[in-house]
Design a protein around this motif. Sequence first.
Motif, short mmCIF file in Angstrom:
data_model
loop_
_atom_site.label_atom_id
_atom_site.label_comp_id
_atom_site.label_asym_id
_atom_site.label_seq_id
_atom_site.Cartn_x
_atom_site.Cartn_y
_atom_site.Cartn_z
N HIS A 44 9.58 -5.36 13.01
CA HIS A 44 8.39 -4.81 13.63
C HIS A 44 7.02 -5.36 13.43
O HIS A 44 7.01 -6.14 12.37
CB HIS A 44 8.53 -3.05 13.22
N ALA A 45 6.23 -4.97 14.31
CA ALA A 45 4.80 -5.65 14.24
C ALA A 45 3.90 -4.97 13.06
O ALA A 45 2.98 -5.63 12.50
CB ALA A 45 4.11 -5.38 15.33
N HIS A 46 4.32 -3.89 12.43
CA HIS A 46 3.52 -3.09 11.51
C HIS A 46 4.48 -2.43 10.23
O HIS A 46 5.50 -2.23 10.66
CB HIS A 46 2.61 -2.14 11.92
N ASP A 47 3.89 -2.29 9.26
CA ASP A 47 4.39 -1.50 8.13
C ASP A 47 3.78 -0.13 8.22
O ASP A 47 2.68 -0.19 8.04
CB ASP A 47 4.05 -2.07 6.93
N ILE A 48 4.61 0.96 8.56
CA ILE A 48 3.99 2.30 8.77
C ILE A 48 5.05 3.20 7.96
O ILE A 48 6.33 3.41 8.48
CB ILE A 48 3.71 2.74 10.20
N VAL A 49 4.41 4.01 6.95
CA VAL A 49 5.05 4.81 6.34
C VAL A 49 4.35 6.19 6.04
O VAL A 49 3.11 6.14 6.14
CB VAL A 49 5.42 4.54 4.73
N ILE A 50 4.93 7.25 6.40
CA ILE A 50 4.44 8.63 6.50
C ILE A 50 5.03 9.58 5.34
O ILE A 50 6.30 9.56 5.31
CB ILE A 50 4.70 9.38 7.63
N GLY A 51 4.26 9.96 4.36
CA GLY A 51 4.53 11.04 3.44
C GLY A 51 4.41 12.34 3.76
O GLY A 51 3.10 12.51 4.43
N VAL A 52 5.08 13.46 3.76
CA VAL A 52 4.96 14.62 4.43
C VAL A 52 5.37 15.76 3.42
O VAL A 52 6.29 15.75 2.47
CB VAL A 52 5.89 14.81 5.69
N CYS A 53 4.10 16.73 3.39
CA CYS A 53 4.60 17.91 2.73
C CYS A 53 4.27 18.93 3.75
O CYS A 53 2.87 19.17 4.17
CB CYS A 53 3.64 18.17 1.40
N LEU A 208 5.22 -7.56 -0.28
CA LEU A 208 4.11 -8.07 -0.07
C LEU A 208 3.76 -9.28 0.93
O LEU A 208 2.84 -9.34 1.34
CB LEU A 208 3.86 -8.64 -1.65
N PRO A 209 4.79 -10.26 1.21
CA PRO A 209 4.59 -11.33 2.19
C PRO A 209 4.50 -10.87 3.36
O PRO A 209 3.70 -11.42 4.42
CB PRO A 209 5.91 -12.00 1.92
N SER A 210 4.69 -9.52 3.94
CA SER A 210 4.50 -8.82 5.15
C SER A 210 3.27 -8.04 5.28
O SER A 210 2.77 -7.91 6.52
CB SER A 210 5.60 -7.90 5.32
N ALA A 211 2.52 -8.11 4.27
CA ALA A 211 1.34 -7.26 4.08
C ALA A 211 0.17 -7.80 4.37
O ALA A 211 -0.39 -8.88 3.59
CB ALA A 211 1.04 -6.32 2.89
N PRO A 212 -0.80 -7.66 5.48
CA PRO A 212 -1.88 -8.34 5.67
C PRO A 212 -2.83 -7.95 4.67
O PRO A 212 -2.81 -7.16 3.95
CB PRO A 212 -2.41 -7.99 7.06
N SER A 213 -4.26 -8.69 4.69
CA SER A 213 -5.22 -8.22 3.72
C SER A 213 -5.70 -6.90 4.17
O SER A 213 -5.94 -6.83 5.47
CB SER A 213 -6.25 -9.18 3.72
N PRO A 214 -5.95 -6.09 3.14
CA PRO A 214 -6.37 -4.76 3.77
C PRO A 214 -7.78 -4.64 4.50
O PRO A 214 -8.57 -5.56 3.83
CB PRO A 214 -6.34 -3.85 2.61
#
Length: 217
Positions: A44-53, A208-214
């Motif tokens: 995928h083009a992005h790493d997207i994670v959702i934490g839910v309560c 980490l290799p997938s993550a762009p600079s924040p």
Amino acid sequence: MSLVLAIRANGKAYFMADRRILSGYSIERDQGKMVILSSRKDGHAHDIVIGVCGEVRMMTILNDARIQSKLLQAYQDAPTIWGMVDAIRDAFVANGIKPEESPGGASRFVLGLLIGIDGDLYDVSRTLTIIGIPPDELCAIGSGSEAACAFWAGKGHMPGAITPVLEGDDLARAIDDVHRLRLQAVFDYVSRVDTCVGATTDFYSYDLPSAPSPSTP
């Protein structure tokens, strides 16, 4: 609700959540609270994670592959945190979860969200107010959030030692382990002082290799 934690460090986001599901103060069952919406590791083009309560129904909705496809399309059309949160809100409303109306104030959902998008981390409140989280600051949602933040402020921010001779993938794994242990220390404490928080946890961070600079929040 119980507890979901996240920190932004090392150019990416780290998540940890317990699996305890509550109905009032009664424990119903264990269920994961993290949704891996998109991963560069999987193409995928992005790493997207959702934490839910929040309500169990919210997790059911966000785990539905059809809903996830709509959320990803919405983010592709409006690639911002605001576009993602608007899409999540629309998914909840379309599937029967209505916000609580507050006379003279903003409507509220019974939820808390932590959203990691590539190198950025966001806290989304019940009114869907979005706050960008700076690096190495703990973000916590759920019934154990106050205890978690108090513990972190006292000692949880202390990093562990990393063997300096490591490099490459070994160094990346060692750094990930440090952040996992930092979050686990918070859970170990909170689960002892808050019976609503479970001791069984799930941990997630993207490669980490997938993550762009924040970017700046």
